[in-house]
Motif scaffolding. Structure first.
Motif, PDB file in Angstrom:
ATOM      1  N   ILE A  11       0.927  -1.053   0.076  1.00 27.65           N
ATOM      2  CA  ILE A  11      -0.020   0.117  -0.029  1.00 27.65           C
ATOM      3  C   ILE A  11       0.947   1.012  -0.040  1.00 27.65           C
ATOM      4  O   ILE A  11       1.532   1.552   1.119  1.00 27.65           O
ATOM      5  N   PRO A  12       0.978   1.924  -0.860  1.00 34.95           N
ATOM      6  CA  PRO A  12       1.980   2.929  -1.131  1.00 34.95           C
ATOM      7  C   PRO A  12       1.972   4.098  -0.431  1.00 34.95           C
ATOM      8  O   PRO A  12       0.744   4.547  -0.201  1.00 34.95           O
ATOM      9  N   LYS A  13       2.791   4.764  -0.158  1.00 38.08           N
ATOM     10  CA  LYS A  13       2.739   6.334   0.772  1.00 38.08           C
ATOM     11  C   LYS A  13       4.314   6.806   0.296  1.00 38.08           C
ATOM     12  O   LYS A  13       5.150   6.233  -0.387  1.00 38.08           O
ATOM     13  N   LYS A  14       4.286   7.997   0.787  1.00 36.33           N
ATOM     14  CA  LYS A  14       5.542   8.889   0.295  1.00 36.33           C
ATOM     15  C   LYS A  14       6.663   8.001   1.114  1.00 36.33           C
ATOM     16  O   LYS A  14       6.491   7.855   2.405  1.00 36.33           O
ATOM     17  N   GLY A  15       7.673   7.737   0.461  1.00 33.81           N
ATOM     18  CA  GLY A  15       8.985   6.937   0.813  1.00 33.81           C
ATOM     19  C   GLY A  15       8.743   5.688   0.681  1.00 33.81           C
ATOM     20  O   GLY A  15       9.500   4.825   1.005  1.00 33.81           O
ATOM     21  N   PHE A  16       7.557   5.019   0.295  1.00 35.15           N
ATOM     22  CA  PHE A  16       7.342   3.571   0.397  1.00 35.15           C
ATOM     23  C   PHE A  16       6.535   3.292  -1.121  1.00 35.15           C
ATOM     24  O   PHE A  16       5.465   2.574  -1.135  1.00 35.15           O
ATOM     25  N   GLU A  17       6.808   3.980  -2.177  1.00 27.70           N
ATOM     26  CA  GLU A  17       6.374   3.724  -3.475  1.00 27.70           C
ATOM     27  C   GLU A  17       7.243   2.474  -4.229  1.00 27.70           C
ATOM     28  O   GLU A  17       8.734   2.369  -3.947  1.00 27.70           O
ATOM     29  N   VAL A  18       6.590   1.777  -5.143  1.00 24.43           N
ATOM     30  CA  VAL A  18       7.222   0.862  -6.202  1.00 24.43           C
ATOM     31  C   VAL A  18       8.134   1.504  -6.983  1.00 24.43           C
ATOM     32  O   VAL A  18       7.541   2.535  -7.788  1.00 24.43           O
ATOM     33  N   GLU A  19       9.160   1.154  -7.288  1.00 19.48           N
ATOM     34  CA  GLU A  19       9.991   1.662  -8.383  1.00 19.48           C
ATOM     35  C   GLU A  19      10.585   0.462  -9.224  1.00 19.48           C
ATOM     36  O   GLU A  19      11.336  -0.328  -8.615  1.00 19.48           O
ATOM     37  N   HIS A  20      10.359   0.480 -10.581  1.00 20.68           N
ATOM     38  CA  HIS A  20      10.791  -0.484 -11.268  1.00 20.68           C
ATOM     39  C   HIS A  20      12.074   0.085 -11.859  1.00 20.68           C
ATOM     40  O   HIS A  20      12.187   1.143 -12.442  1.00 20.68           O
ATOM     41  N   LEU A  21      13.224  -0.807 -12.146  1.00 21.91           N
ATOM     42  CA  LEU A  21      14.554  -0.452 -12.498  1.00 21.91           C
ATOM     43  C   LEU A  21      14.655  -1.196 -13.677  1.00 21.91           C
ATOM     44  O   LEU A  21      14.370  -2.432 -13.780  1.00 21.91           O
ATOM     45  N   SER A  22      15.218  -0.739 -14.722  1.00 25.18           N
ATOM     46  CA  SER A  22      15.168  -1.030 -15.902  1.00 25.18           C
ATOM     47  C   SER A  22      16.824  -1.194 -16.602  1.00 25.18           C
ATOM     48  O   SER A  22      17.683  -0.539 -15.869  1.00 25.18           O
ATOM     49  N   HIS A  23      17.197  -2.113 -17.490  1.00 27.33           N
ATOM     50  CA  HIS A  23      18.557  -2.287 -17.866  1.00 27.33           C
ATOM     51  C   HIS A  23      18.306  -3.060 -19.194  1.00 27.33           C
ATOM     52  O   HIS A  23      17.534  -4.289 -19.182  1.00 27.33           O
ATOM     53  N   PRO A  51      11.065 -11.442 -23.741  1.00 27.70           N
ATOM     54  CA  PRO A  51      10.012 -10.562 -24.301  1.00 27.70           C
ATOM     55  C   PRO A  51       8.575 -11.093 -24.050  1.00 27.70           C
ATOM     56  O   PRO A  51       7.685 -10.555 -23.673  1.00 27.70           O
ATOM     57  N   THR A  52       8.513 -12.527 -24.011  1.00 28.75           N
ATOM     58  CA  THR A  52       7.309 -13.199 -23.463  1.00 28.75           C
ATOM     59  C   THR A  52       7.124 -12.877 -21.936  1.00 28.75           C
ATOM     60  O   THR A  52       6.008 -13.249 -21.563  1.00 28.75           O
ATOM     61  N   SER A  53       8.223 -12.624 -21.053  1.00 33.32           N
ATOM     62  CA  SER A  53       7.766 -12.378 -19.712  1.00 33.32           C
ATOM     63  C   SER A  53       7.854 -10.895 -19.478  1.00 33.32           C
ATOM     64  O   SER A  53       6.693 -10.550 -18.790  1.00 33.32           O
ATOM     65  N   GLY A  54       8.721 -10.090 -19.703  1.00 26.99           N
ATOM     66  CA  GLY A  54       8.594  -8.740 -19.702  1.00 26.99           C
ATOM     67  C   GLY A  54       8.559  -8.107 -18.401  1.00 26.99           C
ATOM     68  O   GLY A  54       8.408  -6.981 -18.126  1.00 26.99           O
ATOM     69  N   TYR A  55       9.248  -8.745 -17.195  1.00 31.00           N
ATOM     70  CA  TYR A  55       9.260  -8.181 -16.156  1.00 31.00           C
ATOM     71  C   TYR A  55      10.707  -7.404 -15.955  1.00 31.00           C
ATOM     72  O   TYR A  55      11.559  -7.555 -16.677  1.00 31.00           O
ATOM     73  N   SER A  56      10.574  -6.629 -14.788  1.00 33.88           N
ATOM     74  CA  SER A  56      11.660  -5.870 -14.626  1.00 33.88           C
ATOM     75  C   SER A  56      12.935  -6.453 -14.000  1.00 33.88           C
ATOM     76  O   SER A  56      12.642  -7.476 -13.184  1.00 33.88           O
ATOM     77  N   PRO A  57      14.198  -6.145 -14.187  1.00 33.82           N
ATOM     78  CA  PRO A  57      15.296  -6.964 -13.676  1.00 33.82           C
ATOM     79  C   PRO A  57      15.486  -6.575 -12.188  1.00 33.82           C
ATOM     80  O   PRO A  57      16.247  -7.289 -11.386  1.00 33.82           O
ATOM     81  N   ALA A  58      14.868  -5.551 -11.725  1.00 33.49           N
ATOM     82  CA  ALA A  58      14.953  -5.398 -10.063  1.00 33.49           C
ATOM     83  C   ALA A  58      13.807  -4.325  -9.867  1.00 33.49           C
ATOM     84  O   ALA A  58      13.321  -3.585 -10.933  1.00 33.49           O
ATOM     85  N   LEU A  59      13.269  -4.436  -8.877  1.00 32.78           N
ATOM     86  CA  LEU A  59      12.080  -3.426  -8.180  1.00 32.78           C
ATOM     87  C   LEU A  59      12.506  -3.057  -6.667  1.00 32.78           C
ATOM     88  O   LEU A  59      13.324  -3.686  -5.941  1.00 32.78           O
ATOM     89  N   THR A  60      12.513  -1.623  -6.579  1.00 35.68           N
ATOM     90  CA  THR A  60      12.660  -1.476  -4.926  1.00 35.68           C
ATOM     91  C   THR A  60      11.251  -0.697  -4.531  1.00 35.68           C
ATOM     92  O   THR A  60      10.638  -0.206  -5.170  1.00 35.68           O
ATOM     93  N   VAL A  61      11.074  -0.956  -2.967  1.00 33.91           N
ATOM     94  CA  VAL A  61      10.039  -0.316  -2.397  1.00 33.91           C
ATOM     95  C   VAL A  61      10.662  -0.321  -0.946  1.00 33.91           C
ATOM     96  O   VAL A  61      11.111  -1.334  -0.290  1.00 33.91           O
ATOM     97  N   GLY A  62      10.365   0.897  -0.420  1.00 31.93           N
ATOM     98  CA  GLY A  62      11.072   1.174   0.989  1.00 31.93           C
ATOM     99  C   GLY A  62      12.362   0.702   1.044  1.00 31.93           C
ATOM    100  O   GLY A  62      13.100   1.516   0.373  1.00 31.93           O
ATOM    101  N   ASP A  63      12.690  -0.080   1.918  1.00 32.71           N
ATOM    102  CA  ASP A  63      14.312  -0.420   2.315  1.00 32.71           C
ATOM    103  C   ASP A  63      14.558  -1.518   1.571  1.00 32.71           C
ATOM    104  O   ASP A  63      15.628  -2.104   1.818  1.00 32.71           O
TER     105      ASP A  63
END
Length: 413
Positions: free
Chosen positions: A120-132, A139-151
């Motif tokens: 449940i996002p809030k300031k400082g606790f948002e989901v961020e997808h990292l790309s590379h 292509p058939t999966s399409g997921y992010s190589p890393a994701l951050t949320v909070g710590d």
């Protein structure tokens, strides 16, 4: 004695399943975390939903596995081929994931079982997808190589699958394999594990500014049960003797994305210098592998790796059936009792309790043993719903004679 703590988690959409009235929590809410565990294409009355199976007209609509995935994601939406449906539901923001083929699931006719985690996002606790460009999923999966949320940093299941223009052999990067024609060029599992960790995992962690020492928990899937010890040696060489908690789980041969791949690893890490930095928890619990932590606390989460009913000499004697009186005891029940008591000890040492369990992953060599294992959990939770997944894996497990293995996640504020 473990202390009793006030429950700090909330079961979401609890239901009763089957004649045995299994109390299943479709989701668990813990502060801003939401965990969905063991989701299948079920209607909670008939097992797998009849419209998914379409037994009398199986070819009159969508392919069965597409219908199965649609039903699972519809169930997931109720908790605050598969990959095509996943892309449609998540609208291009596909989180890191791991896809493994296993021997069997809990319901007849089921081909998919999904675990998911949301916030449940809030300031400082948002989901961020990292790309590379080089590390993104197929292509058939399409997921992010890393994701951050909070710590926390979440890295998807990593295999030795060749990417881009990397040299390959039957889909596997040649750098992860022994040189062709060689016999003494190293152990295949060690080469593949070292490639995944040093060439893929390190780069994925670096997207979030993290390193191997920041990893707090890992799930490792092996296609060859003879590789347990060799993999563990390679892991310890790279992570040291005080590394993250790790579950080492068998899967079926050719059960990974690269047909000839032998290993897949997903990890959760803490942002460097954050409050989620790992702390090892010691409650005197025996583990199956050399230098395997009993549990790791990171931030408000406690990760307990896949445990078995073991002492330092192997399977607990009480779990070994007496061949002279084989029907006067239940080995899976004794194994479950031993494991859950150990989980309770670890919870107590981390300042939490079984009342705050948010995910239980059950790995059985015989799925028929699920019910007696569940009944032990039911007794320990005083009838509260359990957020569980149960799958059948190929034996043997790392401890000879063991038939049950459990990974447990606990909210530990």
């Amino acid at each position: 004695m473990p202390r009793k703590l006030t429950c700090a988690v909330e079961p979401l959409l609890p239901v009763e399943l089957g004649q045995g009235k299994i109390k299943f929590a479709q989701g668990m809410k813990a502060d801003r975390w939401v965990f969905a565990t063991g989701l299948m294409a079920q209607d909670f009355i008939n097992g797998i939903a009849p419209d998914v199976l379409s037994e009398h007209a199986p070819h009159s609509g969508l392919p069965k596995r597409e219908k199965e995935a649609l039903r699972i994601f519809a169930n997931l939406e109720a908790v605050p081929p598969y990959q095509q449906v996943r892309r449609e539901f998540l609208r291009g923001r596909i989180p890191p994931s791991t896809s493994i083929a296993q021997q069997g699931l809990l319901l007849p006719g089921a081909d998919m079982n999904i675990q998911a985690m949301a916030v449940i996002p809030k300031k400082g606790f948002e989901v961020e997808h990292l790309s590379h460009a080089q590390l993104k999923g197929r292509p058939t999966s399409g997921y992010s190589p890393a994701l951050t949320v909070g710590d926390f940093i979440f890295i998807p299941g990593i295999t030795s699958l060749a990417i881009g223009d990397e040299p390959r052999r039957n889909g596997v990067a040649t750098a992860a394999l022994m040189a062709e024609g060689t016999q003494w060029g190293g152990q295949p599992i060690k080469l593949e594990a070292e490639f995944i960790i040093t060439k893929r995992m390190v780069a994925s962690l670096a997207l979030a500014g993290a390193r191997l020492e920041d990893v707090v928990h890992a799930q490792v899937y092996l296609t060859d049960r003879e590789d347990y010890s060799a993999f563990n040696e390679a892991w310890t060489r790279l992570f040291g003797e005080t590394g993250p908690s790790r579950s080492i789980i068998p899967c079926i041969e050719h059960g990974l994305a690269p047909y000839d791949g032998k290993i897949e690893i997903n990890v959760i890490a803490a942002k460097p210098g954050s409050a989620a930095s790992k702390r090892h928890v010691d409650a005197g619990v025996a583990t199956a592998f050399r230098h395997q932590p009993q549990a790791v606390k990171a931030g408000d989460l406690l990760f307990i790796p896949a445990l078995m009913a073991t002492d330092h000499d192997g399977l607990m004697p009480s779990a070994i059936l007496d061949p002279r009186q084989p029907h006067f005891s239940s080995s899976p029940e004794v194994q479950a009792e031993t494991i859950i008591r150990n989980v309770a000890r670890l919870c107590d040492a981390a300042g939490t309790s079984l009342a705050n369990v948010v995910r239980v992953l059950l790995f059985h060599t015989d799925i028929e043993e699920f019910y007696p294992v569940y009944r032990v959990w039911e007794r320990h939770l005083d009838g509260h719903p359990l957020p569980f997944s149960a799958v059948e894996v190929p034996g043997p497990l790392p401890v000879p004679g063991a038939t049950v293995m459990m990974e447990t996640w606990v909210y530990a504020p």
